[in-house]
Design an enzyme around this catalytic site. Structure first.
Site, short mmCIF file in Angstrom:
data_model
loop_
_atom_site.label_atom_id
_atom_site.label_comp_id
_atom_site.label_asym_id
_atom_site.label_seq_id
_atom_site.Cartn_x
_atom_site.Cartn_y
_atom_site.Cartn_z
N ALA A 166 5.68 45.70 -28.15
CA ALA A 166 5.77 45.46 -26.71
C ALA A 166 4.56 44.67 -26.23
O ALA A 166 3.48 44.72 -26.82
CB ALA A 166 5.83 46.80 -25.97
N GLY B 161 -13.45 38.41 -34.98
CA GLY B 161 -12.37 37.59 -35.54
C GLY B 161 -11.09 38.37 -35.64
O GLY B 161 -11.09 39.55 -36.00
N GLY C 18 -13.40 28.97 -31.79
CA GLY C 18 -12.76 30.21 -31.40
C GLY C 18 -13.64 31.43 -31.49
O GLY C 18 -13.14 32.56 -31.46
N GLU D 133 -12.05 52.40 -34.96
CA GLU D 133 -13.15 51.80 -35.72
C GLU D 133 -13.44 50.37 -35.29
O GLU D 133 -14.59 49.93 -35.30
CB GLU D 133 -12.82 51.83 -37.22
CG GLU D 133 -13.93 51.35 -38.13
CD GLU D 133 -15.16 52.26 -38.12
OE1 GLU D 133 -16.22 51.80 -37.64
OE2 GLU D 133 -15.05 53.42 -38.54
N ALA E 52 -15.65 45.15 -35.42
CA ALA E 52 -14.35 44.74 -35.98
C ALA E 52 -13.98 45.60 -37.18
O ALA E 52 -13.73 46.79 -37.04
CB ALA E 52 -14.36 43.25 -36.33
N GLU F 44 -14.78 33.87 -26.10
CA GLU F 44 -13.61 33.97 -25.24
C GLU F 44 -13.34 32.60 -24.61
O GLU F 44 -14.25 31.75 -24.57
CB GLU F 44 -13.84 35.02 -24.15
CG GLU F 44 -14.01 36.44 -24.66
CD GLU F 44 -12.77 36.98 -25.34
OE1 GLU F 44 -11.64 36.61 -24.93
OE2 GLU F 44 -12.91 37.76 -26.29
N LYS G 75 -11.43 48.56 -26.23
CA LYS G 75 -12.65 49.34 -26.00
C LYS G 75 -12.65 50.12 -24.69
O LYS G 75 -13.51 50.99 -24.49
CB LYS G 75 -13.87 48.40 -26.01
CG LYS G 75 -14.20 47.81 -27.35
CD LYS G 75 -15.48 46.99 -27.31
CE LYS G 75 -15.27 45.63 -26.73
NZ LYS G 75 -14.50 44.73 -27.61
N LEU H 245 -15.88 46.46 -39.80
CA LEU H 245 -17.00 47.10 -40.51
C LEU H 245 -16.93 48.62 -40.35
O LEU H 245 -16.55 49.14 -39.30
CB LEU H 245 -18.33 46.59 -39.96
CG LEU H 245 -18.61 45.10 -40.14
CD1 LEU H 245 -19.92 44.71 -39.48
CD2 LEU H 245 -18.65 44.73 -41.62
N LYS I 287 -20.10 48.11 -26.39
CA LYS I 287 -20.19 48.56 -27.78
C LYS I 287 -21.36 49.53 -27.96
O LYS I 287 -21.23 50.55 -28.67
CB LYS I 287 -20.36 47.35 -28.71
CG LYS I 287 -19.15 46.44 -28.75
CD LYS I 287 -19.42 45.19 -29.58
CE LYS I 287 -18.21 44.26 -29.60
NZ LYS I 287 -18.47 43.01 -30.35
N ASP J 176 -19.85 42.87 -22.97
CA ASP J 176 -19.11 43.33 -24.15
C ASP J 176 -20.04 44.02 -25.14
O ASP J 176 -19.69 45.06 -25.71
CB ASP J 176 -18.41 42.15 -24.82
CG ASP J 176 -17.50 42.58 -25.96
OD1 ASP J 176 -16.57 43.35 -25.71
OD2 ASP J 176 -17.75 42.17 -27.10
#
Length: 385
Positions: free
Chosen positions: A66, A364, A226, A167, A172, A229, A140, A174, A244, A240
Site C-alpha cells: 500500500a 542508501g 542521490g 534497526e 541503515a 534529500e 524514525k 549497520l 537518530k 535528521d
C-alpha cells in the site's frame, strides 16, 4: 559405582527426518510505502521467498502493498508483477478495513512494515498492535515523538507480546541499535556515544575537507549522486541526525525529548525559508561561510558533522546531546572516515578509552532495504509455526 562404556559395535538407531514434509513457518507481510526503499524490499522478499523456504523453512509472503491512497492484496502472496497489478487493481482503503481483511482471510503471524517517512502514519501502529501484528519500521518518527507516545507504544507491545524492530532507524543496515540494546540490557554502563550519523553529510565534509573544491560544487555532487534529500536543507539543518541521536539516547532508558538536543543548523538564516528551487539556485552563497570555517582548522584537522551523547547517562538530567560541525584530528577514528560511510563510537565502562566502533554504509536505499529485511527475518525466527 563404576561406569561401563557401551560396546563399540552397538548402533543407536536414529529417526530419519523428512524435510519435505516439515511445515514452513508462514509469515504474512503488509508493506506500507513502496518508494525507493519499499520497492527494493518487496523485490528482495519476492526474489528470496523460495530460497528461504528451502534453507530456513520460512515462507515470507507479501500479501499487501500500500501507499497513502491505494492497496493491492493477495492472500497467496504477490509476485514479481506486483507493480503492474497494483497500478491496474489497486483500490482505496482504510487501516481498519485492511486489518479486517487480514482477519477475514484467517491470516496469522502478520507483520506490518512501515517504509514511509510519514509523521501521521505512525499513529496507526497502535491499532495494528491491538490486531496482533508485529511491527518493522524504517520510519524514525514513532521513536522520536513525545515520551508519552513512545512509552504507550512499548506498553501495548509488551501487553500483546508483539515485536517492534527498527534497526534501520539509525545507521541503515549497520548492527547498531541491537548492539547498544544488548549492551544496556546486559548491564554494561555506556558512558558516551559519538559519531558521524549521516551518510550525506559524511560525503560532503569528507570531500570538502580533503579537496580544494568550493562547497557548492561538493554539495551539488552529493545531490546529483542521490546522497541528499531532494531539498538538501533537510540534511544540512541537522534535524535528521538529531532524531537518530535521540533514538539512541532512549535505548539507554533516558527520558529525553527532541527539543533537548542542541542542533547546529548549517543553513544560513536568509536561506532557510525560501522555495527549494530558489535555494538550489543560490548554493554559491554557502561558499564564503564554509571557506571561513575550513580556514579555522589546523593543518592536521578535518571537518566532520558529529553527534554526541555524553554526561551522566544514568540520569535523565545529566545526559547531554549535541549535533554540530567539529574540527577533528585527521588521524582520529572520525578523521579517517571516507566516502559516504557513517561511523559510531560506543564508549563503555568496561572498554574504557577504547570504544566499540561500528562503521559502514549508513545510508542508501539498498542497504536500508536489506536492513529492514533483516528485521523481518528476526521476527520470523521468534514466532511459532
Amino acid at each position: 559405582m563404576s561406569l561401563v562404556n557401551a560396546p563399540e559395535n552397538i548402533l543407536i538407531p536414529t529417526a530419519k527426518i523428512d524435510l519435505d514434509n516439515i511445515r514452513n513457518k508462514q509469515i504474512h507481510l503488509f508493506i506500507i510505502g513502496h518508494g525507493q526503499v519499499g520497492s527494493l524490499l518487496i523485490d528482495q522478499l519476492i526474489a528470496e521467498r523460495e530460497n528461504l523456504k528451502k534453507r530456513r523453512r520460512i515462507d515470507l509472503s507479501v500479501v499487501a502493498v500500500a501507499n497513502s491512497t491505494t492497496v493491492i492484496f493477495d492472500k497467496q502472496g504477490l509476485q514479481e508483477d506486483w507493480r503492474e497489478r497494483k497500478a491496474a487493481e489497486g483500490t482505496g482503503y482504510t487501516i481498519p478495513k485492511l486489518i479486517q481483511k487480514a482477519h477475514n482471510h484467517g491470516l496469522y503471524n502478520t507483520v506490518m512494515v512501515d517504509n514511509t517517512a510519514s509523521p501521521s502514519f505512525v499513529l496507526n501502529y497502535l491499532p495494528f498492535i491491538e490486531a496482533g501484528f508485529s511491527l518493522v519500521s524504517s520510519n524514525k518518527v514513532a521513536n522520536t515523538l513525545g515520551m508519552d507516545f513512545y512509552t504507550s507504544l512499548r506498553e501495548r507491545l509488551a501487553k500483546r507480546q508483539q515485536d517492534y524492530l527498527y534497526e534501520t532507524n539509525v545507521g541503515a543496515g549497520l548492527p547498531l541499535i541491537d548492539t547498544i540494546k544488548l549492551l544496556h540490557l546486559s548491564g554494561e554502563n555506556i558512558t558516551r556515544i559519538r559519531g558521524v550519523f549521516s551518510g550525506s553529510l559524511s560525503y560532503i565534509f569528507n570531500r570538502f575537507s580533503a579537496e580544494k573544491v568550493p562547497f557548492d560544487k561538493v554539495l551539488q555532487a552529493a545531490i546529483d549522486q542521490g546522497y541528499t534529500e531532494p531539498d538538501p536543507r533537510e540534511d544540512l539543518c541537522g534535524n535528521d541526525v538529531a532524531r537518530k541521536l535521540l533514538i539512541l539516547a532512549r535505548e539507554l532508558a533516558l527520558h529525553c525529548e527532541f527539543e533537548e538536543v542542541a542542533v547546529e543548523n548549517l543553513i544560513p538564516g536568509h536561506l532557510r525559508e525560501i522555495e527549494t528551487d530558489k535555494f538550489l539556485s543560490k548554493l554559491k552563497a554557502l561558499n564564503a561561510h564554509f571557506e571561513g570555517v575550513k580556514s579555522c582548522c589546523a593543518p592536521d584537522e578535518v571537518l566532520r558533522y558529529v553527534a554526541t551523547l555524553e554526561g551522566d547517562l544514568a540520569d535523565d538530567f545529566g545526559a547531554q546531546m549535541h549535533v554540530r560541525l567539529e574540527a577533528v584530528p585527521k588521524q582520529s577514528i572520525l578523521g579517517q572516515l571516507g566516502g559516504s560511510d557513517s561511523i559510531f563510537e560506543i564508549y563503555t565502562e568496561s572498554y574504557g578509552e577504547h570504544p566499540i566502533v561500528i562503521q559502514g554504509a549508513g545510508a542508501g536505499p539498498k542497504v536500508t532495504a536489506r536492513g529492514v529485511f533483516g528485521d523481518i527475518l528476526r521476527i520470523s525466527e521468534r514466532v511459532s509455526a
